[in-house]
Design a protein around this motif. Structure first.
Motif, mmCIF file in Angstrom:
data_model
loop_
_atom_site.group_PDB
_atom_site.id
_atom_site.type_symbol
_atom_site.label_atom_id
_atom_site.label_comp_id
_atom_site.label_asym_id
_atom_site.label_seq_id
_atom_site.Cartn_x
_atom_site.Cartn_y
_atom_site.Cartn_z
ATOM 1 N N GLU A 35 0.814 -1.162 -0.072
ATOM 2 C CA GLU A 35 0.097 -0.042 -0.055
ATOM 3 C C GLU A 35 0.764 1.167 0.129
ATOM 4 O O GLU A 35 1.624 1.369 0.900
ATOM 5 N N ARG A 36 0.544 2.064 -1.101
ATOM 6 C CA ARG A 36 1.640 3.261 -1.228
ATOM 7 C C ARG A 36 1.269 4.174 -0.151
ATOM 8 O O ARG A 36 2.140 5.226 0.206
ATOM 9 N N GLU A 37 0.150 4.435 0.425
ATOM 10 C CA GLU A 37 -0.073 5.423 1.440
ATOM 11 C C GLU A 37 0.463 4.960 2.712
ATOM 12 O O GLU A 37 0.856 3.972 3.089
ATOM 13 N N ALA A 38 0.318 6.160 3.865
ATOM 14 C CA ALA A 38 0.612 5.939 5.175
ATOM 15 C C ALA A 38 -0.110 4.753 6.084
ATOM 16 O O ALA A 38 0.266 4.312 7.014
ATOM 17 N N ALA A 39 -1.278 4.613 5.654
ATOM 18 C CA ALA A 39 -2.035 3.876 6.277
ATOM 19 C C ALA A 39 -2.905 3.020 5.388
ATOM 20 O O ALA A 39 -3.270 3.628 4.255
ATOM 21 N N ALA A 40 -3.300 1.865 5.622
ATOM 22 C CA ALA A 40 -4.200 0.884 4.768
ATOM 23 C C ALA A 40 -5.616 1.477 5.002
ATOM 24 O O ALA A 40 -5.834 1.953 5.810
ATOM 25 N N GLY A 41 -6.411 1.089 3.865
ATOM 26 C CA GLY A 41 -7.895 1.400 4.037
ATOM 27 C C GLY A 41 -8.511 1.752 2.873
ATOM 28 O O GLY A 41 -9.770 1.699 2.801
ATOM 29 N N GLY A 42 -7.782 2.466 1.906
ATOM 30 C CA GLY A 42 -8.238 3.341 0.668
ATOM 31 C C GLY A 42 -8.995 4.429 1.019
ATOM 32 O O GLY A 42 -8.815 5.137 1.957
ATOM 33 N N ILE A 43 -9.875 4.842 0.108
ATOM 34 C CA ILE A 43 -10.752 6.071 -0.007
ATOM 35 C C ILE A 43 -11.478 6.119 1.351
ATOM 36 O O ILE A 43 -11.939 7.226 2.091
ATOM 37 N N PRO A 44 -12.061 4.952 2.057
ATOM 38 C CA PRO A 44 -12.938 5.065 3.141
ATOM 39 C C PRO A 44 -12.110 5.710 4.246
ATOM 40 O O PRO A 44 -12.734 6.364 5.049
ATOM 41 N N ARG A 45 -11.004 5.593 4.109
ATOM 42 C CA ARG A 45 -10.303 5.950 5.426
ATOM 43 C C ARG A 45 -10.321 7.506 5.708
ATOM 44 O O ARG A 45 -10.123 7.892 6.856
ATOM 45 N N HIS A 46 -10.357 8.244 4.553
ATOM 46 C CA HIS A 46 -10.721 9.790 4.878
ATOM 47 C C HIS A 46 -12.178 10.168 4.626
ATOM 48 O O HIS A 46 -12.273 11.114 4.221
ATOM 49 N N GLU A 82 1.913 -4.055 4.349
ATOM 50 C CA GLU A 82 3.234 -2.930 4.326
ATOM 51 C C GLU A 82 2.683 -1.691 3.686
ATOM 52 O O GLU A 82 2.417 -1.667 2.523
ATOM 53 N N THR A 83 2.801 -0.556 4.592
ATOM 54 C CA THR A 83 2.457 0.733 4.082
ATOM 55 C C THR A 83 3.613 1.461 3.563
ATOM 56 O O THR A 83 4.824 1.184 3.785
ATOM 57 N N GLU A 84 3.107 2.797 2.839
ATOM 58 C CA GLU A 84 4.363 3.595 2.501
ATOM 59 C C GLU A 84 5.204 2.682 1.244
ATOM 60 O O GLU A 84 6.344 2.782 1.304
ATOM 61 N N ALA A 85 4.714 1.785 0.610
ATOM 62 C CA ALA A 85 5.343 0.802 -0.163
ATOM 63 C C ALA A 85 4.850 1.058 -1.605
ATOM 64 O O ALA A 85 3.679 0.494 -2.015
ATOM 65 N N MET A 86 5.607 1.752 -2.628
ATOM 66 C CA MET A 86 5.145 2.143 -3.922
ATOM 67 C C MET A 86 5.759 1.161 -4.790
ATOM 68 O O MET A 86 6.905 0.760 -4.983
ATOM 69 N N VAL A 87 4.928 0.526 -5.647
ATOM 70 C CA VAL A 87 4.984 -0.390 -6.653
ATOM 71 C C VAL A 87 5.490 0.407 -7.894
ATOM 72 O O VAL A 87 4.661 1.023 -8.530
ATOM 73 N N THR A 88 6.562 0.423 -8.259
ATOM 74 C CA THR A 88 6.959 1.523 -9.408
ATOM 75 C C THR A 88 7.020 0.803 -10.828
ATOM 76 O O THR A 88 7.452 1.386 -11.765
ATOM 77 N N GLY A 89 7.050 -0.572 -10.896
ATOM 78 C CA GLY A 89 7.189 -1.238 -12.078
ATOM 79 C C GLY A 89 7.342 -2.851 -11.928
ATOM 80 O O GLY A 89 7.264 -3.357 -11.018
ATOM 81 N N TRP A 90 7.626 -3.418 -13.076
ATOM 82 C CA TRP A 90 7.811 -4.958 -13.107
ATOM 83 C C TRP A 90 9.173 -5.266 -13.498
ATOM 84 O O TRP A 90 9.909 -4.526 -14.214
ATOM 85 N N ALA A 91 9.654 -6.465 -12.778
ATOM 86 C CA ALA A 91 10.893 -6.869 -12.832
ATOM 87 C C ALA A 91 10.857 -8.086 -13.447
ATOM 88 O O ALA A 91 11.717 -9.046 -13.642
ATOM 89 N N GLY A 92 9.512 -8.608 -14.095
ATOM 90 C CA GLY A 92 9.359 -10.072 -14.647
ATOM 91 C C GLY A 92 7.691 -10.358 -14.814
ATOM 92 O O GLY A 92 6.984 -9.452 -14.534
#
Length: 403
Positions: A35-46, A82-92
Motif C-alpha cells: 500500500e503506497r499510503e501511510a495507512a491501509a484502508g483506501g478511500i474510506p479511510r478519509h 506494508e504501507t508506504e510501499a510504492m510499486v514502481t514497475g515490473w521486474a518480470g
C-alpha cells in the motif's frame, strides 16, 4: 534485495485487504499487501460519514471504522500489510519493483492481485478553461485536506457532479464549515436523488475564474447556451472516474477500451497468467463494499491457480455493451464456468430507462433477457443478473447486451 511471497496484493483498499484476508492462512506461503499510503484502508479511510460495509460486513460503519476493520481482518488472517510501499514497475512476469522508506527491492510472487482502485479526473483532464486559482479540488483531495490534514477550505462551494460521491463531497464540506451553494450536473437529473438544493441540471462548467482564490464559476445551460456566473470560493469536481491502471498498462495487460481497466473473465483473471485484478480498477466506480466482495471473489481463482497453475482451456466469449450502455465488466465469460462476483454483470449507461428490459443477443439470436425492477441510470452502477447470458453458445460469437 529480492523477496519471494506466495501472493502479492497491490493496493490496500477494500478489494486488496479483503482478498488478502481471504487468502492468508489458506495458501502455502506469505501473503503481502503493498500500500503506497501511510495507512491501509483506501478511500474510506478519509470519508468520515457513514454508509460503509453493508454488503460485506453486514452493518453500517463510518469510512474510517470500515477501513480499520478491513486492515485488522487482513492482519488477523496472517497477511503482512506494508504501507508506504510504492510499486514502481515490473521486474518480470510476476515480479514487482517496490520502493519504500526501507529501500528498494524486488518482490516475486506466485500470484499477483492488482487492486489499485480508481480516481476522479482532476480539472486539467476535464479541459475546464479559465484562471488557475486555488480552491479547486476533487472529492478525494477535499477529504484528505479536511479529514486527514484538518485544514480549512472556503465558505461557499459549487459541487460539480451528481453521483453518490457528490453527496460525500457535500458532507465533507459541511464538516469543514463550508456551505454548498449549488450542485451542477450535465445530466437530466441527479443520480441518485440527493437532498441538496439548488441543483442545476443540463449545465456544464464553462470556466473557473479568480485571482489567487476562486471567485466565480461560469455555467452554461446546455439547452439554451446561456451563461451565468455563480460566486464561490471553492469548487469540488466529483465523479468522472478513471481506473488507476498505470501498473496494469505497463505490464502489457489487455485493457478494456471502455472501462480503461484490465480486461477480465468471471474469475477476475487478466490476460497474464497468475495476475488478477479486482475492485474499482475494473469498474470505475462502485461502492467500497462491492469492491471488497470482488476481493473475496478473486481469492477462489487465485487459490485454483496456485494449486494447479491451470488457465481456462477456451479463450472465453466476449461480452459487449451496446449503446446506450457504455461498458460491461467482466468482459469475458466461460459458459459452464463459475459466475462473476455476486452473480452480477456490472454496466454503465448513458441514458435513463425505468424498468429496463435487458436482452442478450449472440449471432443474431436472443439467448436471454430480463425485465429489471431497478432503473438503468447515468451516474450509478447498473447490475444485471448473470442468468441473461448463461445460455450463450460456447462456440458462438460475442454476446451483446442491449436495452
Amino acid at each position: 534485495m529480492n523477496e519471494h511471497v506466495r501472493v502479492a496484493v497491490v493496493g490496500g483498499g477494500p478489494a486488496g485487504l479483503t482478498a488478502a484476508a481471504a487468502l492468508a492462512g489458506r495458501v502455502d506461503g506469505p501473503v503481502l499487501v503493498l500500500e503506497r499510503e501511510a495507512a491501509a484502508g483506501g478511500i474510506p479511510r478519509h470519508s468520515e460519514h457513514s454508509g460503509y460495509g453493508l454488503r460485506d460486513r453486514h452493518r453500517v460503519l463510518s469510512g474510517p471504522s470500515y477501513a480499520r476493520r478491513l486492515a485488522a481482518a487482513a492482519t488477523a488472517a496472517g497477511a503482512v500489510v506494508e504501507t508506504e510501499a510504492m510499486v514502481t514497475g515490473w521486474a518480470g512476469e510476476r515480479a514487482l519493483e517496490v520502493t519504500s522508506p526501507r529501500g528498494r527491492r524486488t518482490v516475486t510472487a506466485d500470484a499477483i492481485v492488482l487492486a489499485t482502485g480508481a480516481r476522479e479526473r482532476p480539472r486539467p483532464a476535464r479541459w475546464i478553461p479559465g484562471d488557475r486559482p486555488a480552491g479547486v479540488y476533487t472529492t478525494g483531495q477535499l477529504q484528505q485536506l479536511v479529514h486527514v490534514h484538518h485544514r480549512p477550505v472556503g465558505r461557499r462551494a459549487v459541487v460539480v457532479g451528481a453521483e453518490l460521491v457528490s453527496w460525500s463531497a457535500v458532507l465533507t464540506l459541511r464538516a469543514a464549515g463550508c456551505r454548498t451553494v449549488l450542485l451542477t450536473t450535465e445530466l437530466d437529473r441527479p443520480e441518485p436523488r440527493l437532498p441538496i438544493r439548488p441543483v442545476r441540471t443540463r449545465t456544464r462548467v464553462a470556466a473557473i475564474h479568480g485571482t489567487g482564490r476562486v471567485s466565480t464559476v461560469e455555467l452554461e445551460d446546455l439547452r439554451t447556451g446561456r451563461r451565468r456566473e455563480v460566486a464561490c470560493d471553492t469548487v469540488v469536481l466529483t465523479g468522472d472516474w478513471v481506473p488507476d491502471h498505470e501498473l496494469a498498462r505497463s505490464a502489457g495487460l489487455t485493457l478494456d477500451p471502455a472501462t480503461l481497466g484490465p480486461r477480465v473473465d468471471a474469475g477476475l483473471r487478466t490476460s497474464r497468467p497468475g495476475v488478477f485484478a479486482a475492485g474499482n480498477l475494473l469498474h470505475p466506480v462502485d461502492t467500497a463494499d462491492v469492491a471488497a466482495l470482488d476481493g473475496r471473489h478473486v481469492a477462489t481463482a487465485v487459490r485454483q491457480w496456485l494449486a494447479d497453475g491451470a488457465v481456462p482451456a477456451d479463450p472465453g466469449l466476449a461480452v459487449v455493451a451496446d449503446p446506450p450502455l457504455l461498458w460491461v465488466t467482466p468482459q469475458l465469460i466461460h459458459p459452464g464456468g463459475p459466475p462473476p462476483p455476486r452473480g452480477r454483470l456490472l454496466l454503465w449507461t448513458a441514458e435513463r430507462r425505468s424498468l429496463p428490459l435487458v436482452t442478450a443477443v449472440q449471432d443474431g439470436r436472443v439467448v436471454g433477457s430480463a425485465r429489471l425492477p431497478w432503473p438503468a441510470a447515468p451516474g450509478r452502477m447498473f447490475r444485471v443478473p448473470y442468468s441473461v447470458i448463461r445460455a450463450a453458445d460456447p462456440a458462438g460469437g460475442p454476446v451483446h447486451l442491449r436495452l
